[in-house]
Design an enzyme around this catalytic site. Structure first.
Site, PDB file in Angstrom:
ATOM      1  N   ARG A  55      12.124  -8.876   5.322  1.00 28.42           N
ATOM      2  CA  ARG A  55      11.760  -8.820   3.884  1.00 28.42           C
ATOM      3  C   ARG A  55      10.757 -10.002   3.526  1.00 28.42           C
ATOM      4  NH1 ARG A  55      13.985 -10.167  -0.455  1.00 28.42           N
ATOM      5  NH2 ARG A  55      15.977  -9.897   0.322  1.00 28.42           N
ATOM      6  N   TYR A 109      -9.694   5.063  -5.548  1.00 26.26           N
ATOM      7  CA  TYR A 109      -8.581   6.056  -4.925  1.00 26.26           C
ATOM      8  C   TYR A 109      -7.576   6.440  -5.948  1.00 26.26           C
ATOM      9  CZ  TYR A 109      -4.521   6.934  -1.812  1.00 26.26           C
ATOM     10  OH  TYR A 109      -3.485   7.694  -1.228  1.00 26.26           O
ATOM     11  N   ASP A 181     -11.016  -2.991  -2.373  1.00 25.17           N
ATOM     12  CA  ASP A 181     -10.139  -2.069  -1.390  1.00 25.17           C
ATOM     13  C   ASP A 181     -11.376  -1.544  -0.329  1.00 25.17           C
ATOM     14  OD1 ASP A 181      -9.363   0.119  -0.029  1.00 25.17           O
ATOM     15  OD2 ASP A 181      -8.262   0.929  -1.743  1.00 25.17           O
ATOM     16  N   LYS A 206      -4.997   4.216   7.688  1.00 29.54           N
ATOM     17  CA  LYS A 206      -6.339   4.714   7.936  1.00 29.54           C
ATOM     18  C   LYS A 206      -6.862   4.204   9.272  1.00 29.54           C
ATOM     19  CE  LYS A 206      -5.136   6.556   4.143  1.00 29.54           C
ATOM     20  NZ  LYS A 206      -5.486   6.152   2.814  1.00 29.54           N
TER      21      LYS A 206
HETATM   22  C1  LIG Z   1      -5.126   6.160   1.402  1.00 25.84           C
HETATM   23  C2  LIG Z   1      -5.720   5.025   0.794  1.00 25.84           C
HETATM   24  C3  LIG Z   1      -4.763   4.206  -0.043  1.00 25.84           C
HETATM   25  C4  LIG Z   1      -3.416   4.210  -0.149  1.00 25.84           C
HETATM   26  O1  LIG Z   1      -2.904   3.654   1.220  1.00 25.84           O
HETATM   27  P1  LIG Z   1      -1.510   4.373   1.791  1.00 25.84           P
HETATM   28  O2  LIG Z   1      -1.251   4.099   2.930  1.00 25.84           O
HETATM   29  O3  LIG Z   1      -1.552   5.892   1.475  1.00 25.84           O
HETATM   30  O4  LIG Z   1      -0.553   3.913   0.630  1.00 25.84           O
HETATM   31  C5  LIG Z   1      -5.698   3.240  -0.884  1.00 25.84           C
HETATM   32  N1  LIG Z   1      -6.941   3.148  -0.953  1.00 25.84           N
HETATM   33  C6  LIG Z   1      -7.892   4.091  -0.122  1.00 25.84           C
HETATM   34  C7  LIG Z   1      -9.202   3.870  -0.407  1.00 25.84           C
HETATM   35  C8  LIG Z   1      -7.029   4.856   0.677  1.00 25.84           C
HETATM   36  O5  LIG Z   1      -7.845   5.689   1.466  1.00 25.84           O
END
Ligand SMILES: *Cc1c(COP(=O)(O)O)cnc(C)c1O
Length: 390
Positions: A55, A109, A181, A206
């Site tokens: 952690r 998102y 992001d 992703k």
């Molecule tokens: C999927 C996604 C998230 C969130 O990510 P998780 O791994 O599902 O928690 C945040 N921003 C974007 C642009 C995403 O595609």
């Protein structure tokens, strides 16, 4: 703890060299080719430089993987989390306290947007969603108590492009921390640190993972900023398990190759879709007709592997997705396999119809995540699905 300067002897290693080699845990004992995995959740605390605990985000696998991420984003340091949302929430909570204010892009998102709308009122953190995504829209939303500006570009699901350099400048001018992001572009296609953004966040679920089998998140930035995030994160505890860290490191070795192949497919697919009589509109920053095409060209190395499109009214998008055979209608994105989804039914389902209309998401919109398949096979699948519903 957060010193993550690339330890390679090579000066300025290129993308695929970083992906393959930076952040490997050296196998001193057996000289194996890949990183050994340290699953220990207990380490000695006496006579050691670092007191390790999962952690605390500093077990050997965690500590090495962040070097790869920092090297890819050209930042001093990085941290990894149990999901993209853990990365976002820990990052936000490190820079915002009761009475503070955040300016966030309106096209965001869905999960991030929900987190803000549902959690911030409980914490007395104020927020403003911008009216648009120009730098003027962001400036207009700033208040005396604004502590963070958060952007998403290309945005989900309409692939709008925000001027990264202009936002970074605005933040510096007003003494406000800026975050992005960077999930949709990935570090292969966009490096926001080059334009002065402070914090770069990824859903590693992703493109970092890329095989639809990992849930993880990451934030990259300066050592000073990472220390602030660490102080919060050790309390909230959203750290990533070492086994998943190891999987992620392995996956990232091919990220450069994968994302470049996927981006190439997206370019070809976007151009092809615009010419099809059954398509009403295609959203892709690589198209010359995209309103921010020039800006995308300036700040992106490639236009990314995500696009969205709308079918002509005569075609039902649900029926179309059901008829696809190679391309799977599934949640999430960025895997080596191509997928489509309806934002209304998935990523943006928790928004009200009014909120969706405000940001231009129609019920028939289809978001398309390009994989690495042969482009001719993807086109053939789309053609047969259209024929089947005619
Ligand atoms: C999927 C996604 C998230 C969130 O990510 P998780 O791994 O599902 O928690 C945040 N921003 C974007 C642009 C995403 O595609």
């Amino acid at each position: 703890m957060f010193k993550c300067i690339c330890e390679m002897k090579l000066k300025n290693p290129g993308l695929n060299t970083i992906c393959t080699h930076v952040g490997e845990v050296p196998d001193e004992q057996f000289k194996g080719a890949i990183s050994p995995i340290y699953l220990s959740s207990s380490y000695q605390f006496m006579d050691v430089d670092v007191k390790r605990y999962p952690r605390y985000f500093n077990t050997p696998n965690q500590e090495y993987l962040v070097k790869k991420i920092a090297a890819l984003e050209s930042t001093e340091a990085a941290m990894i989390f149990a999901s993209g949302m853990a990365a976002i929430s820990h990052m936000f909570l490190a820079f915002l306290k009761a009475g503070d204010h955040i300016v966030v892009q309106n096209t965001l998102y869905g999960g991030t947007s929900n987190f803000i709308r549902e959690e911030f009122p409980k914490l007395n953190i104020e927020f403003t969603f911008t009216n648009g995504y120009t730098v003027e829209d962001f400036e207009a939303a700033i208040q005396p108590n604004t502590k963070l500006i958060h952007i998403e570009t290309p945005s989900n699901p309409l692939l709008t492009i925000t001027d990264i350099e202009a936002i970074a400048k605005l933040g510096k001018q007003k003494n406000i921390v800026t975050s992005i992001d960077n999930t949709f572009a990935s570090p292969v296609n966009q490096n926001p640190a080059e334009f002065g953004i402070d914090l770069i966040m990824h859903s590693a679920t992703k493109y970092f993972g890329g095989h639809s089998d990992i849930c993880a998140g990451a934030v990259a930035g300066s050592v000073a900023h990472m220390e602030l995030i660490w102080n919060v994160s050790k309390n909230y505890g959203g750290s990533l398990s070492d086994f998943t860290v190891w999987m992620l490191e392995r996956s990232m070795k091919t990220m450069g190759l994968r994302v470049k192949a996927q981006t190439k497919n997206a370019n070809k697919m976007a151009k092809w879709l615009t010419k099809q009589p059954f398509v009403k509109h295609v959203y892709y920053p690589g198209l010359k007709t995209h309103p921010e095409h020039k800006l995308a060209k300036k700040q992106m190395k490639g236009f990314g592997a995500m696009l969205s499109f709308e079918l002509e009214d005569a075609f039902d998008s649900d029926q179309f997705m059901k008829q696809l055979q190679l391309i799977k209608a599934s949640i999430s994105l960025a895997g080596v396999e191509s997928t489509v989804l309806s934002p209304t039914q998935t990523s943006h389902a928790l928004l009200t119809p009014e909120q969706r209309a405000e940001v231009g998401i129609s019920d028939g919109l289809i978001r398309f995540s390009l994989g690495i398949e042969e482009i001719k096979d993807l086109k053939a699948d789309i053609k047969q699905a259209i024929s089947a519903i005619k």
